[in-house]
Design a protein around this motif. Sequence first.
Motif, PDB file in Angstrom:
ATOM      1  N   THR A  54      16.911  26.466  29.550  1.00  0.00           N
ATOM      2  CA  THR A  54      17.081  26.958  30.912  1.00  0.00           C
ATOM      3  C   THR A  54      15.870  27.742  31.403  1.00  0.00           C
ATOM      4  O   THR A  54      15.355  27.512  32.507  1.00  0.00           O
ATOM      5  N   ARG A  55      15.381  28.692  30.574  1.00  0.00           N
ATOM      6  CA  ARG A  55      14.247  29.506  31.024  1.00  0.00           C
ATOM      7  C   ARG A  55      13.009  28.651  31.242  1.00  0.00           C
ATOM      8  O   ARG A  55      12.241  28.869  32.185  1.00  0.00           O
ATOM      9  N   HIS A  56      12.811  27.664  30.392  1.00  0.00           N
ATOM     10  CA  HIS A  56      11.686  26.740  30.560  1.00  0.00           C
ATOM     11  C   HIS A  56      11.758  26.074  31.926  1.00  0.00           C
ATOM     12  O   HIS A  56      10.755  26.027  32.665  1.00  0.00           O
ATOM     13  N   SER A  57      12.914  25.565  32.290  1.00  0.00           N
ATOM     14  CA  SER A  57      13.076  24.878  33.575  1.00  0.00           C
ATOM     15  C   SER A  57      12.856  25.826  34.748  1.00  0.00           C
ATOM     16  O   SER A  57      12.176  25.483  35.727  1.00  0.00           O
ATOM     17  N   VAL A  58      13.415  27.029  34.646  1.00  0.00           N
ATOM     18  CA  VAL A  58      13.292  27.997  35.737  1.00  0.00           C
ATOM     19  C   VAL A  58      11.830  28.404  35.928  1.00  0.00           C
ATOM     20  O   VAL A  58      11.328  28.442  37.061  1.00  0.00           O
ATOM     21  N   VAL A  59      11.131  28.713  34.838  1.00  0.00           N
ATOM     22  CA  VAL A  59       9.732  29.138  34.935  1.00  0.00           C
ATOM     23  C   VAL A  59       8.866  28.005  35.484  1.00  0.00           C
ATOM     24  O   VAL A  59       7.996  28.219  36.338  1.00  0.00           O
ATOM     25  N   ASN A 150       3.542  31.257  27.364  1.00  0.00           N
ATOM     26  CA  ASN A 150       4.162  31.481  26.062  1.00  0.00           C
ATOM     27  C   ASN A 150       5.450  32.288  26.250  1.00  0.00           C
ATOM     28  O   ASN A 150       5.416  33.526  26.340  1.00  0.00           O
ATOM     29  N   LEU A 151       6.566  31.580  26.289  1.00  0.00           N
ATOM     30  CA  LEU A 151       7.850  32.240  26.495  1.00  0.00           C
ATOM     31  C   LEU A 151       8.367  32.899  25.222  1.00  0.00           C
ATOM     32  O   LEU A 151       9.297  33.706  25.288  1.00  0.00           O
ATOM     33  N   VAL A 152       7.781  32.581  24.096  1.00  0.00           N
ATOM     34  CA  VAL A 152       8.186  33.190  22.828  1.00  0.00           C
ATOM     35  C   VAL A 152       7.692  34.633  22.758  1.00  0.00           C
ATOM     36  O   VAL A 152       8.420  35.555  22.381  1.00  0.00           O
ATOM     37  N   ASP A 153       6.415  34.836  23.129  1.00  0.00           N
ATOM     38  CA  ASP A 153       5.784  36.154  23.029  1.00  0.00           C
ATOM     39  C   ASP A 153       5.618  36.834  24.385  1.00  0.00           C
ATOM     40  O   ASP A 153       4.987  37.893  24.482  1.00  0.00           O
ATOM     41  N   ASP A 154       6.148  36.233  25.454  1.00  0.00           N
ATOM     42  CA  ASP A 154       6.065  36.783  26.812  1.00  0.00           C
ATOM     43  C   ASP A 154       4.633  37.120  27.220  1.00  0.00           C
ATOM     44  O   ASP A 154       4.313  38.249  27.593  1.00  0.00           O
ATOM     45  N   ARG A 155       3.785  36.107  27.160  1.00  0.00           N
ATOM     46  CA  ARG A 155       2.417  36.266  27.639  1.00  0.00           C
ATOM     47  C   ARG A 155       1.932  34.909  28.145  1.00  0.00           C
ATOM     48  O   ARG A 155       2.525  33.863  27.841  1.00  0.00           O
ATOM     49  N   ILE A 156       0.865  34.949  28.887  1.00  0.00           N
ATOM     50  CA  ILE A 156       0.228  33.717  29.346  1.00  0.00           C
ATOM     51  C   ILE A 156      -1.152  33.649  28.713  1.00  0.00           C
ATOM     52  O   ILE A 156      -1.980  34.548  28.889  1.00  0.00           O
ATOM     53  N   GLU A 157      -1.388  32.610  27.934  1.00  0.00           N
ATOM     54  CA  GLU A 157      -2.659  32.419  27.245  1.00  0.00           C
ATOM     55  C   GLU A 157      -3.526  31.486  28.086  1.00  0.00           C
ATOM     56  O   GLU A 157      -3.131  30.362  28.381  1.00  0.00           O
ATOM     57  N   VAL A 158      -4.685  31.989  28.477  1.00  0.00           N
ATOM     58  CA  VAL A 158      -5.585  31.240  29.348  1.00  0.00           C
ATOM     59  C   VAL A 158      -6.778  30.765  28.528  1.00  0.00           C
ATOM     60  O   VAL A 158      -7.503  31.575  27.936  1.00  0.00           O
ATOM     61  N   TYR A 159      -6.966  29.468  28.491  1.00  0.00           N
ATOM     62  CA  TYR A 159      -8.040  28.851  27.708  1.00  0.00           C
ATOM     63  C   TYR A 159      -9.056  28.215  28.656  1.00  0.00           C
ATOM     64  O   TYR A 159      -8.685  27.465  29.569  1.00  0.00           O
ATOM     65  N   ARG A 160     -10.342  28.513  28.405  1.00  0.00           N
ATOM     66  CA  ARG A 160     -11.421  27.983  29.246  1.00  0.00           C
ATOM     67  C   ARG A 160     -12.619  27.609  28.374  1.00  0.00           C
ATOM     68  O   ARG A 160     -12.689  27.955  27.209  1.00  0.00           O
ATOM     69  N   ASP A 161     -13.579  26.964  28.980  1.00  0.00           N
ATOM     70  CA  ASP A 161     -14.838  26.576  28.331  1.00  0.00           C
ATOM     71  C   ASP A 161     -14.601  25.608  27.165  1.00  0.00           C
ATOM     72  O   ASP A 161     -14.852  25.930  25.998  1.00  0.00           O
ATOM     73  N   PRO A 162     -14.147  24.399  27.473  1.00  0.00           N
ATOM     74  CA  PRO A 162     -13.889  23.429  26.401  1.00  0.00           C
ATOM     75  C   PRO A 162     -15.176  22.905  25.782  1.00  0.00           C
ATOM     76  O   PRO A 162     -16.213  22.804  26.443  1.00  0.00           O
ATOM     77  N   ILE A 163     -15.068  22.580  24.515  1.00  0.00           N
ATOM     78  CA  ILE A 163     -16.190  21.948  23.835  1.00  0.00           C
ATOM     79  C   ILE A 163     -15.626  20.885  22.891  1.00  0.00           C
ATOM     80  O   ILE A 163     -14.616  21.097  22.223  1.00  0.00           O
ATOM     81  N   GLU A 198       5.363  37.239  38.430  1.00  0.00           N
ATOM     82  CA  GLU A 198       6.005  36.186  39.215  1.00  0.00           C
ATOM     83  C   GLU A 198       6.350  34.970  38.375  1.00  0.00           C
ATOM     84  O   GLU A 198       7.122  34.116  38.812  1.00  0.00           O
ATOM     85  N   ILE A 199       5.755  34.874  37.200  1.00  0.00           N
ATOM     86  CA  ILE A 199       5.985  33.720  36.328  1.00  0.00           C
ATOM     87  C   ILE A 199       6.888  34.084  35.148  1.00  0.00           C
ATOM     88  O   ILE A 199       7.850  33.380  34.839  1.00  0.00           O
ATOM     89  N   LEU A 200       6.560  35.183  34.484  1.00  0.00           N
ATOM     90  CA  LEU A 200       7.296  35.556  33.256  1.00  0.00           C
ATOM     91  C   LEU A 200       8.555  36.345  33.602  1.00  0.00           C
ATOM     92  O   LEU A 200       8.666  37.535  33.303  1.00  0.00           O
ATOM     93  N   ILE A 201       9.501  35.669  34.196  1.00  0.00           N
ATOM     94  CA  ILE A 201      10.773  36.313  34.488  1.00  0.00           C
ATOM     95  C   ILE A 201      11.664  36.227  33.256  1.00  0.00           C
ATOM     96  O   ILE A 201      11.532  35.325  32.441  1.00  0.00           O
ATOM     97  N   SER A 202      12.576  37.188  33.118  1.00  0.00           N
ATOM     98  CA  SER A 202      13.482  37.201  31.960  1.00  0.00           C
ATOM     99  C   SER A 202      14.862  36.731  32.373  1.00  0.00           C
ATOM    100  O   SER A 202      15.264  36.886  33.520  1.00  0.00           O
TER     101      SER A 202
END
Length: 202
Positions: A54-59, A150-163, A198-202
């Motif tokens: 449910t939380r996955h769908s809502v987020v 990351n709904l497990v740890d309640d954070r958003i991991e931002v990845y940039r600069d691919p190689i 606005e994204i990581l709602i509980s």
Amino acid sequence: MSQTVSLDLLKKALPLRRFTVSDYHRMIEVGILTEDERIELMDGVILKMNPKRTRHSVVTNLITARFYRLVPEGEALLRGQDPILLTDNTEPEPDVVVVKPREDAYLSAHPSPSDVFLVIEVSDTTLEFDKGVKLPRYAASGIPEVWIVNLVDDRIEVYRDPIKLPDGTGIYRTRADLVKGDTLISHALLSLKIAVDEILIS
């Protein structure tokens, strides 16, 4: 057994009949697979995706709604849980993809890495798979920016600069972890600026 472990074991232990994206699409066309099935093609292997909680769908829906409001018309297109073509045998279906506008709105073909501004994966039961399997493939394909919600740890991991590494795998050289109280700003599409709250709602 997680999808990550399953994929690794299959690749190492069993003789696989790998499929190309063309094979995969043909199986859908003739009804062997259906468009309603929650599946992805990864390295020629057809994987069944985990059911959405449910939380996955809502987020995911919240992200989609916010982004429609934030992205100016004509600057980008938003695609939800639709395929992107990484290689001739890998076609994942991220939760949200922000892509460059195209005249045919991608009617003729799914977006390729050069079309993509940003990929977002909303991760709960899929966290290990999203980070261990999908993220390196996004990097190897040159996707410029990936957000793992990351709904497990309640954070958003931002990845940039691919190689892309010599062995064909990929990594992101930059990672930032954002939590409630922080603000997300996409480097790939500067109009995307949103509070983590606005994204990581509980």
